[in-house]
Design an enzyme around this catalytic site. Structure first.
Site, PDB file in Angstrom:
ATOM      1  NE  ARG A  99      -2.812   1.768  -0.672  1.00  0.00           N
ATOM      2  CZ  ARG A  99      -3.183   1.112  -2.221  1.00  0.00           C
ATOM      3  NH1 ARG A  99      -3.860  -0.219  -2.450  1.00  0.00           N
ATOM      4  NH2 ARG A  99      -2.627   1.859  -3.275  1.00  0.00           N
ATOM      5  CE  LYS A 134      -2.443  28.136  -4.637  1.00  0.00           C
ATOM      6  NZ  LYS A 134      -3.824  28.776  -5.600  1.00  0.00           N
ATOM      7  CE  LYS A 166      -0.158  34.601  -3.595  1.00  0.00           C
ATOM      8  NZ  LYS A 166      -0.025  33.798  -4.726  1.00  0.00           N
ATOM      9  CD  GLU A 196      -1.093  37.980  -6.310  1.00  0.00           C
ATOM     10  OE1 GLU A 196      -2.434  38.064  -5.907  1.00  0.00           O
ATOM     11  OE2 GLU A 196      -0.637  36.359  -6.409  1.00  0.00           O
ATOM     12  CG  ASP A 217      -4.039  37.035  -9.519  1.00  0.00           C
ATOM     13  OD1 ASP A 217      -3.839  35.106  -9.946  1.00  0.00           O
ATOM     14  OD2 ASP A 217      -4.909  37.158  -8.657  1.00  0.00           O
TER      15      ASP A 217
END
Length: 280
Positions: A99, A134, A166, A196, A217
């Site tokens: 597994r 992410k 950002k 950004e 963006d």
């Protein structure tokens, strides 16, 4: 590109300890230590294999006497029914590692396959495919490795790699120009700065600040085309936000340099692989 063995071993040990804990109630009570078998990893779909050596390391960490042959290397295309690897040894050890080995190679192959699809869709354009931060906690190195195996490139590995302003940084500090100026006063000469931007006015401000990379963006196609024209090579342009397999080719045709997708790592579909035991 090769990941450090100490990281791989630590990752596998944590995963195996989580799965086995003290004993494998089924295998340990059912089978004798002298029971041996052959096992094969078999592809159940078409795509790019990634993580084969990591999968084999699962078995040899559980039992150093396990022997194996690898039929498909990382980066190889496989189709349904292809044998990826063959293992031989203690049946209990093979079952204990099944597994964890499958979880890792299926996840990594899923990322490599998804990246490969995106790379194919933007062929003939200026755009390269990149992942983002992410990623799943603790799995970032293997996820970013899988992106490279699929033909993509890595964005930042972590917050120390480059400065990236950002929207929240910009809003908190009070604008692109003062934020870039403040960063430049403190960062070293090796640190690149990315900003950004949400519209063409912010793009102009980022260009005025002389940043290295500008993220576009959630901009529409026409706005991205205008951004490419305005920038005219003065900075790298990265398209990001709401990019899918259906629209990625159109985004690439705007002339951007980079297309980044968080979905390559945070929500990718596992590549289907099974393990089949053959009694010796």
């Amino acid at each position: 590109m090769k990941l450090p063995q100490f990281y791989i071993d630590d990752l596998i040990k944590r995963a195996v300890q989580e799965d086995i804990h003290y004993i494998d109630v089924t295998s340990d009570y059912l089978l004798d230590d002298k029971d041996v078998s052959q096992a094969k990893l078999i592809a159940k779909d078409t795509g790019v294999i990634c993580g084969i050596e990591i999968a084999m390391r699962v078995f040899t960490l559980i039992d150093h006497t396990i022997e194996f042959t690898i039929d498909k290397q990382d980066g190889d295309m496989v189709k349904q029914g292809d044998v990826i690897a063959t293992m031989y040894g203690c049946t209990k050890s093979l079952l204990k590692g099944e597994r964890t080995a499958l979880n890792l190679i299926q996840h990594m192959s899923g990322i490599a396959t998804a990246t490969h699809r995106c790379v194919d869709l933007v062929k003939g354009t200026n755009a390269t495919i990149a992942c983002t931060r992410k990623t799943l906690p603790g799995l970032r190195p293997i996820q970013k490795y899988a992106v490279v195996i699929g033909g993509g490139r890595n964005h930042r590995y972590n917050l120390s790699d480059a400065a990236m302003l950002k929207d929240n940084h910009i809003d908190a500090y009070g604008g692109i120009l003062p934020a870039v100026k403040a960063l430049r006063a403190k960062t070293g000469h090796m640190v690149q700065i990315e900003v950004e931007t949400r519209n063409l006015d912010e793009l102009q401000e980022a260009l005025q600040a002389g940043v290295d990379v500008i993220m576009l963006d959630n901009m529409d196609y026409d706005t991205m085309k205008k951004a490419v024209e305005i920038t005219n090579g003065r900075a790298k342009l990265e398209a990001s936000g709401n990019i899918t397999l259906e629209n990625i080719a159109q985004v690439a045709k705007t002339g951007v340099d980079i297309i980044s997708l968080g979905a390559l790592t945070h929500s990718v579909t596992c590549f289907d692989i099974s393990m089949r035991i053959i009694k010796a």
